[in-house]
Write an enzyme that holds these catalytic residues in place. Structure first.
Site, PDB file in Angstrom:
ATOM      1  N   LYS A  34      29.375 -31.266  14.565  1.00  0.00           N
ATOM      2  CA  LYS A  34      30.750 -31.261  14.016  1.00  0.00           C
ATOM      3  C   LYS A  34      31.637 -32.167  14.877  1.00  0.00           C
ATOM      4  O   LYS A  34      31.140 -33.148  15.410  1.00  0.00           O
ATOM      5  CB  LYS A  34      31.271 -29.827  13.888  1.00  0.00           C
TER       6      LYS A  34
ATOM      7  N   GLU B  10      23.888 -22.891   3.083  1.00  0.00           N
ATOM      8  CA  GLU B  10      24.799 -22.468   4.150  1.00  0.00           C
ATOM      9  C   GLU B  10      25.872 -21.569   3.558  1.00  0.00           C
ATOM     10  O   GLU B  10      26.906 -22.066   3.079  1.00  0.00           O
ATOM     11  CB  GLU B  10      25.460 -23.694   4.787  1.00  0.00           C
TER      12      GLU B  10
HETATM   13  P1  13P Z   1      27.189 -22.479  12.917  1.00  0.00           P
HETATM   14  O1  13P Z   1      25.760 -22.503  13.358  1.00  0.00           O
HETATM   15  O2  13P Z   1      28.156 -22.759  14.014  1.00  0.00           O
HETATM   16  O3  13P Z   1      27.506 -21.254  12.124  1.00  0.00           O
HETATM   17  O4  13P Z   1      27.369 -23.722  11.896  1.00  0.00           O
HETATM   18  C1  13P Z   1      26.420 -23.963  10.930  1.00  0.00           C
HETATM   19  C2  13P Z   1      26.714 -25.230  10.236  1.00  0.00           C
HETATM   20  O5  13P Z   1      27.796 -25.444   9.715  1.00  0.00           O
HETATM   21  C3  13P Z   1      25.644 -26.251  10.185  1.00  0.00           C
HETATM   22  O6  13P Z   1      26.001 -27.297   9.354  1.00  0.00           O
END
Ligand code: 13P
Length: 251
Positions: free
Chosen positions: A13, A165
Site C-alpha cells: 500500500k 478480499e
Molecule cells: P491486510 O492484510 O492489512 O488486511 O490487507 C490485505 C490487503 O488489502 C491486500 O491487498
C-alpha cells in the site's frame, strides 16, 4: 496441482521509504524461500525500480495500480507497458481501496484488466464484499457482479489471478475463517465453471486477502480452493518470510 504454484503476494500500500523497503528486500534476499511458492511484492510505484534492481530474481515485483489506456495525455497516470518496462510482472487491480476511495467502477476495473493483460502483466483482480453486504448475505451477488465486469475483458485466463478480499477483513484484524473463505472460493470457482468452462475454473488461481498473518496463514492455505495468500500489514514485517514458507509446515 493443476493450477500451478501456490502464490504468496504482498501489498505494501502507501507505506515505506527507500531505506525501509531495502531492508525488507534484504530480508527476502537472505531468506530460504520455498521454491514451490510463487512470491511477489508490491511496493509503491516510485520504488518499483529500486526494489526490482535489488531484489533476488525468483521473487517478482508488482504494481498496485495502472491506467486503462496504453499511452497518451493522461497526466499523472501510469500505463501497464511502463510497468513492464521497469521490470514489474504483476499488477493489482480493483483493490477495494481503489474502488472505495478513488471511486473506480466495475467498468474501470474491467478496462484496466484488459489493458494490463495486453501489456503482458499478470493481473491480481480483486473482488470483495463490504460489511453491510456481508451481513445482508449479498456476498455472492456482489462478487458475481464484480467478476462479470472483469471476465468480459479476459481472453486468456492464464495470466489472471482472482483475489477474494472481503472488505470487512482488510486491515481490521478480523480474518475470514478458513471455512468461510473456502466456501466463497468454491463459489467463485463454480461461477468460473458456469461462465468459462472447466479449464478456466480448474486452472485459475483464487487467493485470499484480509488480515492474513502468520497465525492464520497455515489454516487458510490448507483449504482446497485457496490457491494463495495476499498479505497487507503483515507483509511489512519479518513474518512475511514465514508466511511465504507456510506450505512447508503442512508437508
Ligand atoms: P491486510 O492484510 O492489512 O488486511 O490487507 C490485505 C490487503 O488489502 C491486500 O491487498
Amino acid at each position: 496441482m493443476v493450477r500451478g504454484k501456490f502464490i504468496v503476494g504482498s501489498n505494501y500500500k502507501m507505506n515505506g521509504s527507500q531505506s525501509s523497503l531495502l531492508a525488507l528486500v534484504g530480508l527476502l534476499n537472505h531468506a530460504q524461500l520455498d521454491s514451490n511458492v510463487e512470491i511477489f511484492i508490491s511496493p509503491p510505484l516510485v520504488y518499483i525500480d529500486l526494489v526490482r534492481k535489488n531484489l533476488r530474481r525468483d521473487v517478482a515485483v508488482g504494481a498496485q495500480n495502472c491506467y486503462l489506456k496504453a499511452t497518451g495525455a493522461y497526466t499523472g497516470e501510469v500505463a501497464p507497458e511502463m510497468l513492464r518496462d521497469i521490470g514489474a510482472e504483476y499488477v493489482i487491480l480493483g483493490h477495494t481501496e481503489r474502488r472505495e476511495i478513488f471511486k473506480e467502477s466495475d467498468t474501470d476495473v474491467g478496462l484496466k484488466v484488459e489493458q494490463a493483460l495486453q501489456a503482458g502483466l499478470r493481473v491480481i483482480a480483486c473482488v470483495g464484499e463490504k460489511l453491510e453486504e456481508h451481513q445482508a448475505e449479498k456476498t455472492l451477488e456482489v462478487l458475481y457482479r464484480q467478476l462479470d465486469a472483469i471476465a468480459d475483458h479476459v481472453l486468456d485466463w492464464s495470466n489472471l489471478v482472482v483475489a477474494y478480499e472481503p472488505v470487512w477483513a482488510i486491515g481490521t484484524g478480523r480474518v475470514a475463517t478458513p471455512e468461510q473463505a473456502q466456501r466463497v472460493h468454491r463459489a467463485i470457482r463454480e461461477w468460473l465453471r458456469s461462465k468459462k468452462g472447466d479449464h478456466v475454473a480448474d486452472q485459475t488461481r483464487i487467493i485470499y486477502g484480509g488480515s492474513v498473518n502468520l497465525s492464520n496463514a497455515a489454516m487458510l492455505a490448507n483449504e482446497e480452493d485457496i490457491d494463495g495468500l495476499f498479505v497487507g500489514g503483515a507483509s511489512l514485517k519479518p513474518e512475511f518470510v514465514d508466511i511465504c514458507n507456510v506450505l512447508q509446515g503442512s508437508r
